[in-house]
Enzyme design. Structure first.
Site, short mmCIF file in Angstrom:
data_model
loop_
_atom_site.label_atom_id
_atom_site.label_comp_id
_atom_site.label_asym_id
_atom_site.label_seq_id
_atom_site.Cartn_x
_atom_site.Cartn_y
_atom_site.Cartn_z
CD GLU A 82 -32.96 -29.06 -83.68
OE1 GLU A 82 -32.29 -28.07 -83.30
OE2 GLU A 82 -32.67 -29.73 -84.68
CG HIS A 127 -27.88 -27.25 -81.19
ND1 HIS A 127 -28.19 -28.55 -81.51
CD2 HIS A 127 -28.74 -26.48 -81.91
CE1 HIS A 127 -29.19 -28.55 -82.39
NE2 HIS A 127 -29.54 -27.32 -82.65
CG HIS A 160 -33.60 -23.91 -82.72
ND1 HIS A 160 -33.25 -23.44 -83.96
CD2 HIS A 160 -32.82 -24.99 -82.50
CE1 HIS A 160 -32.31 -24.23 -84.48
NE2 HIS A 160 -32.02 -25.17 -83.62
CO CO Z 1 -30.90 -26.92 -84.12
#
Ligand code: CO
Length: 134
Positions: free
Chosen positions: A130, A7, A79
């Site tokens: 991430e 994502h 992020h």
């Molecule tokens: Co995230």
């Protein structure tokens, strides 16, 4: 090491307005609102054919995205999350090459119930990264 983009997370000052923009203006499929008090965010997933966008709004006093929104009041990309097969192996390789893992260096359970880690943006060209084990 890296697999798919799981994502892209966008911090927004007004989640309802951002959700309406993605749903009504951009014509995307959006999820219900989820409050994640343990992560200090309320989120909506925008479901795309090849990945997801997560719209994040601060929740509570110590939200990890509050400072970000102070610097970028209209919102911004917060992020990017990449999938990895083995998060501990990935972490150990990255640490050995000099990258910094945020927090205590151990994976936490992320918004999708899977182990995640965050890597210092200064080590990755100004982007908070991430990693999520899938
Ligand atoms: Co995230």
């Amino acid at each position: 090491m890296l697999g798919r983009v799981n994502h892209i997370a966008i911090a927004v000052p007004d989640l309802a307005a951002a959700t309406a923009t993605y749903r009504d203006t951009l014509g995307a499929k959006v999820s219900d609102v989820q409050a994640l008090p343990e992560h200090g965010v309320t989120i909506v997933f925008v479901e795309l054919p090849n990945t997801k966008v997560e719209l994040l709004e601060p929740l509570g006093e110590n939200s990890p995205i509050s400072a970000f929104l102070e610097k970028a009041p209209s919102g911004g990309i917060h992020h990017i999350c990449y999938e990895v097969d083995d998060i501990l192996l990935a972490r150990d390789k990255l640490v050995a090459s000099g990258a910094r893992v945020l927090g205590d260096g151990n994976p936490r359970t992320g918004a999708h119930g899977k182990p995640v880690l965050f890597l210092h943006p200064k080590d990755f060209f100004g982007t908070l990264v991430e990693l999520e084990e899938v």
